[in-house]
Motif scaffolding. Structure first.
Motif, short mmCIF file in Angstrom:
data_model
loop_
_atom_site.label_atom_id
_atom_site.label_comp_id
_atom_site.label_asym_id
_atom_site.label_seq_id
_atom_site.Cartn_x
_atom_site.Cartn_y
_atom_site.Cartn_z
N THR A 163 58.41 -27.38 11.25
CA THR A 163 57.74 -28.00 12.29
C THR A 163 57.17 -26.80 13.26
O THR A 163 57.54 -25.64 13.23
CB THR A 163 58.81 -28.86 13.11
N ASP A 164 55.94 -27.43 14.03
CA ASP A 164 55.41 -26.43 14.74
C ASP A 164 55.31 -26.97 16.04
O ASP A 164 54.45 -27.91 16.08
CB ASP A 164 54.07 -26.07 14.14
N GLY A 165 55.93 -26.46 16.99
CA GLY A 165 56.23 -27.23 18.43
C GLY A 165 56.47 -28.66 18.35
O GLY A 165 56.29 -29.63 18.92
N GLY A 166 57.58 -29.02 17.26
CA GLY A 166 58.00 -30.30 17.08
C GLY A 166 57.03 -31.27 15.95
O GLY A 166 57.42 -32.11 15.74
N ARG A 167 55.93 -30.59 15.89
CA ARG A 167 54.88 -31.57 15.03
C ARG A 167 55.19 -31.02 13.50
O ARG A 167 55.36 -29.69 13.22
CB ARG A 167 53.35 -31.31 15.33
N GLU A 168 55.42 -31.94 12.39
CA GLU A 168 55.67 -31.59 11.35
C GLU A 168 54.71 -31.05 10.63
O GLU A 168 53.43 -31.62 10.41
CB GLU A 168 56.28 -32.87 10.62
N LEU A 169 54.72 -29.57 9.75
CA LEU A 169 53.75 -29.28 8.85
C LEU A 169 54.00 -29.64 7.56
O LEU A 169 52.78 -29.88 6.77
CB LEU A 169 53.73 -27.78 9.19
N GLY A 170 55.22 -29.78 7.26
CA GLY A 170 55.41 -30.07 5.77
C GLY A 170 56.70 -29.46 5.19
O GLY A 170 57.43 -29.13 6.17
N THR A 171 57.03 -29.30 4.14
CA THR A 171 58.24 -28.94 3.34
C THR A 171 58.10 -27.77 2.49
O THR A 171 57.23 -27.74 1.65
CB THR A 171 58.68 -30.18 2.51
N LEU A 172 59.08 -26.86 2.76
CA LEU A 172 59.16 -25.60 1.89
C LEU A 172 60.33 -26.07 0.88
O LEU A 172 61.57 -26.49 1.21
CB LEU A 172 59.41 -24.34 2.56
N PHE A 173 59.90 -25.94 -0.32
CA PHE A 173 60.99 -26.39 -1.55
C PHE A 173 61.09 -24.91 -2.28
O PHE A 173 60.25 -24.47 -2.73
CB PHE A 173 60.78 -27.33 -2.46
#
Length: 362
Positions: free
Chosen positions: A156-166
């Motif tokens: 997340t970036d400032g609470g906004r979801e960016l994505g998933t690192l797997f």
């Protein structure tokens, strides 16, 4: 082999890897964690292949670089992720490896005591997929440790979801490395290891076989391409990959641009020198990647796939992936001067990586 047969086999192989990665991804979701980009400080190393300091030990040349890196990241406050094949258990029993590399294991244990350590098992140390083996053998070194098949991090970036690192070792779906590993390790331990101790030659496939390595890289990339919002970080192939491209691909592109610029200004000594330096860098990188020609670049377009490389290069270098300051970086230890410091080979803003993934998939 006719092209059509080769294509069908490659597609079947990709489906096999994808099924195994899908299953690992779903299981990793049970322990998914959220990390805020600005606060994330992570370093990922894979494929140490620690042995017993004999001729079959691929890690011993890299011990100094790896230990130096651990000391650095301990003081920097990073979480250490060991992404599989930490110990070469196809060739040696765990207690013998622990005895041989007691200090290195103690450095890793410092991360564990600080609550900044995660371990994933690979094919050459798949013993750690057994909870009983972990409790019996690893727990005395890393009390209460849980060794995972894979890791999912919701970024997340400032609470906004960016994505998933797997994060996964990357051997999933490969018959000899995954489903049949208990059979494959028998000739390795009792035949090949004896040969390697005498000759000093390394095994660690698919790292030494470009065709196998390329096939696995493409399969891993293809899986990530089909997972919206997901960026894959793997090991296993021993080949560093950044934003789905070997480093040689980036240097090759820069060299071609520099040649074009030099051709437009034939009397520009600075432009000519840049061409010479980039050609030197390209040949250096090709040697590191164990490639013989520019045609051996894996054709992958979207920036979904990263690979740590390994910690057992024959020249004593190690490579890994750093995440800090909002960036993702491919780093090498030691640096170009041979000093115990990280050399940043590639870097990118992780926000831009996730945005580029979304744009490319669209």
């Amino acid at each position: 082999m006719p092209p059509a047969d080769g294509k069908r086999k490659a597609e079947a192989y990709g489906r096999q890897v994808a099924r195994a990665l899908d299953a690992a991804y779903e299981r990793a979701g049970r322990s998914e964690r959220t990390v805020e980009l600005a606060e994330a400080r992570i370093v990922v190393f894979s494929d140490q292949h620690k042995g017993v300091r004999d001729g079959a030990d691929d890690f011993r040349r890299c011990e100094a670089a790896y230990d130096a890196a651990l000391g650095y990241y301990l003081e920097a406050g990073h979480t250490l992720v060991v992404l599989g094949d930490a110990e070469e258990l196809w060739e040696a029993p765990p207690r013998a490896v622990f005895q041989a590399y007691r200090h290195t294991l103690e450095l890793e244990a410092e991360f564990h005591r600080a609550g900044r350590y995660r371990r994933v098992w690979g094919n050459h140390d798949d013993l750690w997929g057994s909870e009983l083996a972990v409790r019996t053998l690893l727990d005395p070194v890393f009390p209460g440790i849980r060794v995972e098949e894979a890791i999912r991090l919701r970024v997340t970036d400032g609470g906004r979801e960016l994505g998933t690192l797997f994060l996964a070792h990357g051997h999933q779906g490969v018959r000899w490395s995954d489903r049949w590993s208990r059979v494959a390790r028998i000739p390795v331990r009792y035949v090949w290891t004896a040969v390697q101790r005498v000759t000093g030659r390394s095994l660690n496939t698919p790292a030494r076989d470009f065709r196998l390595r390329k096939r696995q890289d493409v399969a891993l990339y293809s899986w990530a391409e089909g997972r919206p919002g997901t960026v894959l970080v793997a090991g296993h192939t021993h080949a560093p990959i950044f934003r789905s491209r070997p480093r040689s691909a980036r240097v090759q592109a820069e060299l071609e641009a520099a040649r074009a610029a030099a051709a437009r200004s034939a009397d520009d000594a600075e432009a000519a020198e840049r061409v010479r330096r980039l050609r030197a860098e390209l040949e250096w990188v090709r040697a590191e990647e164990n490639q013989a020609s520019a045609e051996r670049v894996v054709p992958m377009a979207g920036p979904y796939y990263f690979n740590t490389g390994c910690c057992c290069f024959v020249d004593g270098h190690i490579t890994g992936i750093e995440i800090a300051g909002g960036e993702i970086r491919l780093v090498r230890w030691p640096d170009a001067a041979g000093s115990p410091a990280p050399a940043v080979l590639e870097r990118a803003d992780l926000r831009e990586v996730f945005a580029a993934c979304a744009e490319h998939r669209a």
